[in-house]
Write an enzyme that holds these catalytic residues in place. Structure first.
Site, PDB file in Angstrom:
ATOM      1  N   TYR A 176       0.836  -1.206   0.000  1.00 18.28           N
ATOM      2  CA  TYR A 176       0.000   0.000   0.000  1.00 18.28           C
ATOM      3  C   TYR A 176       0.876   1.263   0.000  1.00 18.28           C
ATOM      4  O   TYR A 176       2.089   1.176  -0.120  1.00 18.28           O
ATOM      5  CB  TYR A 176      -1.007  -0.055   1.157  1.00 18.28           C
ATOM      6  CG  TYR A 176      -1.899  -1.260   0.993  1.00 18.28           C
ATOM      7  CD1 TYR A 176      -2.704  -1.384  -0.139  1.00 18.28           C
ATOM      8  CD2 TYR A 176      -1.876  -2.310   1.892  1.00 18.28           C
ATOM      9  CE1 TYR A 176      -3.481  -2.510  -0.359  1.00 18.28           C
ATOM     10  CE2 TYR A 176      -2.652  -3.451   1.685  1.00 18.28           C
ATOM     11  CZ  TYR A 176      -3.451  -3.538   0.552  1.00 18.28           C
ATOM     12  OH  TYR A 176      -4.194  -4.658   0.332  1.00 18.28           O
ATOM     13  N   GLY A 320      -3.313 -14.807  12.552  1.00 20.32           N
ATOM     14  CA  GLY A 320      -4.304 -14.246  11.650  1.00 20.32           C
ATOM     15  C   GLY A 320      -5.358 -15.280  11.317  1.00 20.32           C
ATOM     16  O   GLY A 320      -6.336 -15.470  12.055  1.00 20.32           O
TER      17      GLY A 320
HETATM   18  C1  LIG Z   1      -8.536 -12.143   5.292  1.00 20.12           C
HETATM   19  C2  LIG Z   1      -7.213 -11.461   5.491  1.00 20.12           C
HETATM   20  C3  LIG Z   1      -7.169 -10.069   5.517  1.00 20.12           C
HETATM   21  C4  LIG Z   1      -5.964  -9.403   5.774  1.00 20.12           C
HETATM   22  N1  LIG Z   1      -5.979  -8.034   5.901  1.00 20.12           N
HETATM   23  C5  LIG Z   1      -4.858  -7.402   6.336  1.00 20.12           C
HETATM   24  C6  LIG Z   1      -4.892  -6.017   6.695  1.00 20.12           C
HETATM   25  O1  LIG Z   1      -5.934  -5.345   6.648  1.00 20.12           O
HETATM   26  N2  LIG Z   1      -3.739  -5.454   7.098  1.00 20.12           N
HETATM   27  C7  LIG Z   1      -2.567  -6.154   7.193  1.00 20.12           C
HETATM   28  O2  LIG Z   1      -1.533  -5.587   7.579  1.00 20.12           O
HETATM   29  N3  LIG Z   1      -2.512  -7.467   6.881  1.00 20.12           N
HETATM   30  C8  LIG Z   1      -3.621  -8.114   6.497  1.00 20.12           C
HETATM   31  N4  LIG Z   1      -3.584  -9.471   6.267  1.00 20.12           N
HETATM   32  C9  LIG Z   1      -2.339 -10.236   6.543  1.00 20.12           C
HETATM   33  C10 LIG Z   1      -2.356 -10.815   7.967  1.00 20.12           C
HETATM   34  O3  LIG Z   1      -2.256  -9.784   8.935  1.00 20.12           O
HETATM   35  C11 LIG Z   1      -1.215 -11.823   8.220  1.00 20.12           C
HETATM   36  O4  LIG Z   1       0.022 -11.165   8.061  1.00 20.12           O
HETATM   37  C12 LIG Z   1      -1.268 -13.019   7.287  1.00 20.12           C
HETATM   38  O5  LIG Z   1      -2.580 -13.545   7.212  1.00 20.12           O
HETATM   39  C13 LIG Z   1      -0.315 -14.134   7.758  1.00 20.12           C
HETATM   40  O6  LIG Z   1      -0.632 -14.566   9.062  1.00 20.12           O
HETATM   41  P1  LIG Z   1      -1.466 -15.922   9.321  1.00 20.12           P
HETATM   42  O7  LIG Z   1      -0.727 -17.029   8.643  1.00 20.12           O
HETATM   43  O8  LIG Z   1      -1.473 -16.049  10.818  1.00 20.12           O
HETATM   44  O9  LIG Z   1      -2.819 -15.730   8.740  1.00 20.12           O
HETATM   45  C14 LIG Z   1      -4.769 -10.147   5.960  1.00 20.12           C
HETATM   46  C15 LIG Z   1      -4.816 -11.549   5.880  1.00 20.12           C
HETATM   47  C16 LIG Z   1      -6.013 -12.195   5.668  1.00 20.12           C
HETATM   48  C17 LIG Z   1      -6.026 -13.711   5.663  1.00 20.12           C
END
Ligand SMILES: Cc1cc2nc3c(=O)[nH]c(=O)nc-3n(C[C@H](O)[C@H](O)[C@H](O)COP(=O)(O)O)c2cc1C
Length: 373
Positions: A176, A320
């Site tokens: 972004y 997440g």
């Molecule tokens: C549905 C979804 C929406 C996400 N939206 C954001 C967001 O708004 N801002 C952000 O920094 N990362 C966003 N991410 C990335 C997550 O914060 C995280 O870094 C990523 O999912 C990896 O972690 P995890 O394996 O625990 O899911 C998003 C991820 C998912 C799955």
């Protein structure tokens, strides 16, 4: 609780004085479920309330700081004072369950869908589209507009203070606007906002300065400021691991409460540059040392994985997708019910898990994102 998981439950007091009761953080995740006017919806509030009962801190989905920074349909805004009651509702829902509430603030830059920004005027550091097929060529921001956006990050922070949050996270990750300024792919400027590695840092650092200034001026209780970044870009040119180590070195000397790396895999290694035999997180941790705590993230599902991540020296671990699949993750670890932790999603789970319909649709229609069974 099995005592091997005890370190996950040690509290930590951050620079600002905010005390986080344990080491688990809900990662920021966009849920596509806010109203079109940028206010939060009941379903969204219920979704957060369901997941705020165990973790020490919840970082919200990203909220846009200006009208032209809206990056997703169904995103909530922090761009006008009229948004404060909506922002407050979300903070209170999170805090009522015992977690600290942190608002993630951002501008989508060239990633904004044109239909979401006034007059379809999509902006970025330079007029360079991202490499996705059909991507819009943005308009390069004027110097005065850049300064207005820096101010807007400060204004969104003031709103977060007034709405009762415990802090803000500056979203400098995931491609972004802030990252667009740091990236040599999207930033081809030759003024003070681009041209060299140092100058590509000018926009991120100006935002950190403004946000921390606003906190000093407006917060009359501990209020944290975190910063999130993505360590590498796949494009050439693009952000390299060495660029990131230089950025985090600068950020570690700012008055920040934490740095938060954005990764899909906690154990991933750099593509190029730096030392490719070590994980990105280990390199970043070594660079920042004791100067500022780091949040690590990425495909951590089980408490043993969280424990192993914490043992690397990274003091905070974000979950997440796992918290979407298992809102009771922390409670189940605390109660010794780790074998009951869900690490997959069943097609029948939406209502039990309190997942808003738009987020559910995104989950089931994005192959490889979640283990849907
Ligand atoms: C549905 C979804 C929406 C996400 N939206 C954001 C967001 O708004 N801002 C952000 O920094 N990362 C966003 N991410 C990335 C997550 O914060 C995280 O870094 C990523 O999912 C990896 O972690 P995890 O394996 O625990 O899911 C998003 C991820 C998912 C799955």
């Amino acid at each position: 609780m099995n005592s091997v998981y005890q370190p996950l439950f040690h509290s930590i007091t951050l620079r600002s004085g905010v005390e986080v009761k344990n080491r688990m953080v809900m990662a920021p995740m966009t849920n596509f479920s806010s109203h079109d006017d940028g206010t939060v919806s009941d379903d969204e509030v219920a979704y957060y309330a369901r997941r705020s009962g165990g973790v020490g801190m919840v970082i919200t989905a990203c909220a846009n700081v200006t009208e032209n920074g809206k990056g997703f349909h169904g995103e909530f805004g922090a761009h006008r004072d009229e948004m404060i009651p909506s922002l407050r509702r979300l903070a209170q829902a999170i805090q009522a369950k015992g977690a600290k509430a942190v608002l993630q603030i951002f501008h989508g830059g060239r990633s904004c869908p044109p239909e979401l920004v006034p007059n379809g005027d999509v902006v970025s550091a330079s007029a360079v589209a991202n490499e996705a097929a059909g991507a819009v060529v943005p308009r390069a921001l004027e110097d005065a507009e850049i300064r207005d956006i820096v101010t807007a990050f400060g204004e969104a922070t003031r709103r977060a203070i007034e709405a009762g949050y415990d802090g803000v996270e500056i979203h400098g990750a995931n491609g972004y606007l802030i990252q667009q300024f740091f990236s040599p792919h999207s930033n081809r400027r030759t003024d003070e906002w681009g041209g060299s590695l140092e100058k590509r840092m000018a926009f991120p650092l100006a935002i950190v300065d403004e946000v921390t200034r606003v906190v000093r001026e407006h917060a009359n209780r501990p209020f944290l400021v975190g910063y999130r970044f993505s360590p590498e870009e796949p494009t050439t040119p693009g952000i390299t691991m060495d660029d990131t180590l230089a950025l985090v070195d600068k950020l570690a000397d700012q008055p920040l409460d934490y740095l938060h790396v954005s990764l899909m895999d906690f154990w991933s290694k750099p593509h190029t540059g730096a030392d490719t035999s070590q994980t990105r997180l280990a390199l970043i941790q070594r660079q920042v040392g004791e100067r500022v705590p780091l949040i690590g993230v990425g495909s951590i599902h089980t408490p043993d994985e969280a424990r192993a991540a914490l043992e690397t020296g990274v003091p905070l671990i974000a979950l997440g997708r796992e918290l979407i699949m298992e809102p009771d993750w922390v409670a189940k670890v605390e109660q010794g019910r780790t074998s009951e932790i869900r690490t997959t999603l069943s097609k029948n789970d939406r209502e039990t898990l309190v997942i808003p319909e738009p987020l559910w649709q995104a989950i089931i229609n994005t192959p490889g994102w979640f283990p849907v069974v």
